[in-house]
Scaffold this motif. Structure first.
Motif: not given
Length: 177
Positions: A46-53
């Motif tokens: 997963l991308s960092a942005s997706t993980k954060a969400t």
């Protein structure tokens, strides 16, 4: 007769394989089952942005969950600030230390003006000028909001640009990649 013997051997072979496979099955905890359902089991892709969400969404499922200083990291019945972040980030492949002060030493330091969703934000609530010892951690959720747990509200959102959170900010760290 040959067909019957052959079929019996196939059945025995099939049952043996099934029994053998059953011995290798593992049982999942509710958290592992959730991870499998939500795709957190393959967090490294997963991308960092997706993980954060996803971390924030998972954290929201615990809204109102009671705060308990020193809460165990193996339970989700109660949280303290660092057990909350440790638990959530672990579901997405990020292993954080147990305490907020130790968590404040990992990752890349980022300025308040460059915060992204999923960054960890650290505070010194005993010394309100931002120069004291770190004693609280929260997750930056965007738009000046913090997702964290403390005191009476338990897991909640707070505005980091007002009140105690504005006065006691120490540092922010980026731990998602």
């Amino acid at each position: 007769m040959k067909n019957t013997t052959f079929i019996k051997k196939l059945i025995v072979l099939g049952l043996s394989a099934t029994i053998g496979l059953a011995g290798t099955l593992t049982f999942q905890s509710p958290h592992q089952a959730y991870a499998a359902q939500t795709g957190t089991a393959n967090a490294s892709a997963l991308s960092a942005s997706t993980k954060a969400t996803r971390i924030i969404n998972l954290g929201e499922k615990f809204m109102g969950r009671k705060y308990q200083f020193g809460a165990p990291t193996t339970s989700t019945r109660t949280f303290d600030c660092s057990s909350f972040t440790k638990y959530l980030y672990k579901q997405y492949g990020v292993n954080l230390p147990r305490s907020s002060i130790k968590q404040s030493k990992v990752g890349k330091t980022v300025s308040k003006s460059n915060l992204r969703k999923g960054d960890l934000v650290f505070f010194s609530t005993t010394n309100r000028n931002g120069k004291g010892k770190v004693n609280h951690v929260a997750i930056y959720a965007g738009n000046g909001r913090l997702l964290h747990t403390y005191g009476k509200p338990g897991v909640t959102y707070s505005n980091m640009n007002s009140g105690i959170w504005k006065k006691s900010f120490v540092v922010a760290k980026r731990v998602l990649s």
